[in-house]
Design a protein around this motif. Sequence first.
Motif: not given
Length: 238
Positions: A15-25
């Motif tokens: 879940f935390l990685l979904t946040f990081a990847s979505a924001i970075a993208g």
Amino acid sequence: MQTSNRTARTAGILFLLTFASAIAGAALYAPLLTDPNYLAGPGADTRILLGAVCELALIVTNIGTAVVLFPVLRRYSETAAVGYVAARIMECALIAFGILSVLTVVTLRQTGGADAGQYLPVARALVTVHDWTFLLGPGFVVGIGNGLLLGFLMYRSHLVPRPMALFGLVGGPLMSLSGIAVLFGAYEQSSVPSALATLPEIIWEASLGIYLTVVGFRRPRETAADLAADVDSRQQAA
């Protein structure tokens, strides 16, 4: 119990990685999505390609959360658990379609050369496609899947504190309704009303990721299947 905690922490990290990847993208895509003349300019193609990689990571982590949680959640409602997996897959399909539209713009800029400017209408149409996929995927389907269905399952199972799960139960439908409002032109997706409607869902997903990573599952509520299995084991022991 150890296996359950491992599952919880794996899901929390995803879940935390979904946040990081979505924001970075989203940050990496900014030059293409905000500049209507991107095709005719100097471009930032490497940055856009890195954004696409981040969104591919988002797809993997999104589906990962559903796959990891499904064996646990199905004990409390198999219908809702399957619905959550289906919503995640649908969300990722829309994200993938958005990635393809963005990569097509990059290809048009790279192959168009001096004549790239003539493809500006096509490029702008592809950016619009990306915007719609973002609205219908992360802006609508997420409210049903991550919000309503996952919130319901967590509330019913007591795997996380119930007040936390209420953010999903309330925030998910609110987010989906906001997506419909944007669809009909009530306000822009980047407006204050849209941000306020999305905030409870963001709090829910962020708190869920942190809680599962740091704490793990709470003691789950016993299901009918658990009680039946316990009765059978006692009868066999007798």
